[in-house]
Design a protein around this motif. Structure first.
Motif, PDB file in Angstrom:
ATOM      1  N   ILE A 163      41.636  64.858 124.742  1.00  0.00           N
ATOM      2  CA  ILE A 163      42.521  66.022 124.820  1.00  0.00           C
ATOM      3  C   ILE A 163      42.714  66.409 126.283  1.00  0.00           C
ATOM      4  CG2 ILE A 163      42.846  68.417 124.123  1.00  0.00           C
ATOM      5  CD1 ILE A 163      41.044  67.890 121.748  1.00  0.00           C
ATOM      6  N   ALA A 164      43.962  66.397 126.738  1.00  0.00           N
ATOM      7  CA  ALA A 164      44.275  66.742 128.133  1.00  0.00           C
ATOM      8  C   ALA A 164      44.609  68.228 128.211  1.00  0.00           C
ATOM      9  CB  ALA A 164      45.435  65.894 128.650  1.00  0.00           C
ATOM     10  N   LEU A 165      43.580  69.035 128.376  1.00  0.00           N
ATOM     11  CA  LEU A 165      43.794  70.477 128.485  1.00  0.00           C
ATOM     12  C   LEU A 165      44.293  70.828 129.884  1.00  0.00           C
ATOM     13  CD1 LEU A 165      40.636  71.840 126.630  1.00  0.00           C
ATOM     14  CD2 LEU A 165      42.975  71.683 125.774  1.00  0.00           C
ATOM     15  N   PRO A 166      45.235  71.750 130.002  1.00  0.00           N
ATOM     16  CA  PRO A 166      45.729  72.139 131.326  1.00  0.00           C
ATOM     17  C   PRO A 166      44.674  72.929 132.095  1.00  0.00           C
ATOM     18  CG  PRO A 166      46.681  73.571 129.654  1.00  0.00           C
ATOM     19  CD  PRO A 166      45.913  72.502 128.916  1.00  0.00           C
ATOM     20  N   GLU A 167      44.805  72.920 133.425  1.00  0.00           N
ATOM     21  CA  GLU A 167      43.884  73.680 134.254  1.00  0.00           C
ATOM     22  C   GLU A 167      44.127  75.177 134.088  1.00  0.00           C
ATOM     23  OE1 GLU A 167      44.269  72.394 138.248  1.00  0.00           O
ATOM     24  OE2 GLU A 167      43.596  70.344 137.847  1.00  0.00           O
ATOM     25  N   LYS A 168      43.076  75.937 134.314  1.00  0.00           N
ATOM     26  CA  LYS A 168      43.214  77.384 134.223  1.00  0.00           C
ATOM     27  C   LYS A 168      44.152  77.889 135.303  1.00  0.00           C
ATOM     28  CE  LYS A 168      38.668  78.314 132.177  1.00  0.00           C
ATOM     29  NZ  LYS A 168      37.398  79.072 132.324  1.00  0.00           N
ATOM     30  N   PRO A 169      45.017  78.852 134.973  1.00  0.00           N
ATOM     31  CA  PRO A 169      45.954  79.365 135.985  1.00  0.00           C
ATOM     32  C   PRO A 169      45.223  80.093 137.098  1.00  0.00           C
ATOM     33  CG  PRO A 169      46.021  80.730 134.006  1.00  0.00           C
ATOM     34  CD  PRO A 169      45.179  79.537 133.673  1.00  0.00           C
ATOM     35  N   LEU A 170      45.836  80.098 138.260  1.00  0.00           N
ATOM     36  CA  LEU A 170      45.259  80.767 139.416  1.00  0.00           C
ATOM     37  C   LEU A 170      45.312  82.276 139.221  1.00  0.00           C
ATOM     38  CD1 LEU A 170      44.152  80.642 142.326  1.00  0.00           C
ATOM     39  CD2 LEU A 170      46.529  80.667 143.117  1.00  0.00           C
ATOM     40  N   ARG A 171      44.172  82.919 139.362  1.00  0.00           N
ATOM     41  CA  ARG A 171      44.073  84.367 139.237  1.00  0.00           C
ATOM     42  C   ARG A 171      43.805  84.957 140.620  1.00  0.00           C
ATOM     43  NH1 ARG A 171      46.453  85.183 134.448  1.00  0.00           N
ATOM     44  NH2 ARG A 171      45.455  84.002 132.779  1.00  0.00           N
ATOM     45  N   TYR A 172      44.675  85.871 141.028  1.00  0.00           N
ATOM     46  CA  TYR A 172      44.513  86.504 142.329  1.00  0.00           C
ATOM     47  C   TYR A 172      43.490  87.630 142.232  1.00  0.00           C
ATOM     48  CZ  TYR A 172      48.657  83.941 143.779  1.00  0.00           C
ATOM     49  OH  TYR A 172      49.542  82.948 144.079  1.00  0.00           O
ATOM     50  N   GLY A 173      42.602  87.666 143.163  1.00  0.00           N
ATOM     51  CA  GLY A 173      41.566  88.691 143.178  1.00  0.00           C
ATOM     52  C   GLY A 173      40.691  88.533 144.401  1.00  0.00           C
ATOM     53  N   LYS A 174      39.571  89.224 144.406  1.00  0.00           N
ATOM     54  CA  LYS A 174      38.664  89.190 145.532  1.00  0.00           C
ATOM     55  C   LYS A 174      38.009  87.822 145.636  1.00  0.00           C
ATOM     56  CE  LYS A 174      34.694  91.609 147.539  1.00  0.00           C
ATOM     57  NZ  LYS A 174      33.695  92.689 147.353  1.00  0.00           N
ATOM     58  N   GLN A 175      38.044  87.263 146.819  1.00  0.00           N
ATOM     59  CA  GLN A 175      37.487  85.949 147.080  1.00  0.00           C
ATOM     60  C   GLN A 175      36.293  86.080 148.025  1.00  0.00           C
ATOM     61  OE1 GLN A 175      38.537  83.206 145.541  1.00  0.00           O
ATOM     62  NE2 GLN A 175      40.165  84.356 144.494  1.00  0.00           N
TER      63      GLN A 175
END
Length: 290
Positions: A163-175
């Protein structure tokens, strides 16, 4: 008068019931669902009838190479019509993720939709529970739209295909804080090399002076030049010496931002005074003095 008052609630209830009965609604008839594998031929595979009020009792299984097809007739108040919107909604009960597939509906109300596992989102393939499928029909006007659960869909995956699951979307926040390491300042070359080239430059000065005198240089005109244009010659010679001093400071301690303004100022003085000094030299050449 008392009789009329007693019958008034009954008349209101009867009137409300007649209005509710008169209101039309959307639905479907003659709906069938079939799941057919690749190369199964006509009549092969699984086929069921769909109801507009009771979903199928058992989940349907869609294999990796199977094709699911739904055929139905959309009706408005029991009459075949073409709705403005007709969708098959498939949802994952675990994650509440859902997607829709539009039905191709003709003017006669006949509509169909087909899909395979490849048409489903990759997240659905990882679901551990059967997917929930609903039909949605609706259009403009006062008719009540139709939306009802019609069947459940279980997926039979190909074990040889991951199963080729997509990558998690980029979440903007404190880095995390970034600690930048700047490049170290350039170091001066070894003193031995610097002394070698300094001595080479100093050793070339006698050679330069000898060539200068062999070409006919005459230092007897120094007094004449200083008397005719003392400021121009003094500034020109001083600016040349100052430029050499600026380059020495850049080599030893200054940076580029300190060197550029000083070099621009001294260079401007050298340009202006040099043009005046050379004009004075040209005048002596025109008078035949060499």
């Amino acid at each position: 008068m008392k009789v009329t008052t007693a019958f008034l609630p009954s008349l209101l209830i009867a009137g409300a019931g007649s209005i509710a009965t008169a209101a039309s609604s959307w639905g479907f008839e003659e709906a069938t669902i079939s799941i057919q594998g690749k190369g199964a031929g006509i009549g092969g595979g699984h086929k069921d009838k769909l109801s507009d009020n009771v979903p199928l009792s058992k989940p349907l299984t869609l294999g990796a190479i199977d094709n699911l097809k739904i055929v139905l007739t959309a009706v408005e108040d029991k009459k075949p019509r073409r709705p403005h919107q007709a969708f098959l909604n498939i949802a994952d009960p675990t994650t509440n993720l859902e997607t829709i597939y539009p039905l191709a509906v003709k003017e006669s109300g006949k509509g169909k939709v087909e899909l395979t596992q490849k048409d489903l989102p990759p997240q659905f393939l990882a679901s551990t529970k059967p997917l929930r499928a609903s039909l949605i029909l609706g259009s403009f006007g006062s008719s009540r739209p139709f939306s009802s659960h019609v069947f459940n869909l279980a997926l039979a995956l190909d074990p040889s295909t991951p199963i080729a699951l997509p990558e998690k979307p980029l979440r903007y926040g404190k880095q995390p804080e970034i600690h930048h390491t700047f490049k170290a300042d350039p170091k001066s070359p070894p003193r031995v090399i610097s002394l070698f080239f300094t001595l080479a430059v100093l050793a070339s000065l006698p050679i330069l002076l000898s060539i200068w005198f062999s070409l006919g240089a005459n230092i007897n005109h120094l007094s004449t030049a200083m008397r005719t244009a003392p400021i121009s010659h003094t500034l020109f010679f001083g600016s040349i010496v100052a430029l050499e001093g600026i380059f020495l400071m850049y080599y030893t301690s200054w940076n580029l931002f300190q060197t550029m303004p000083a070099a621009a100022a001294v260079g401007s003085v050298a340009f202006l005074s040099g043009s005046r000094a050379l004009s004075e030299v040209q005048q002596r050449r025109l008078e035949g003095l060499r």
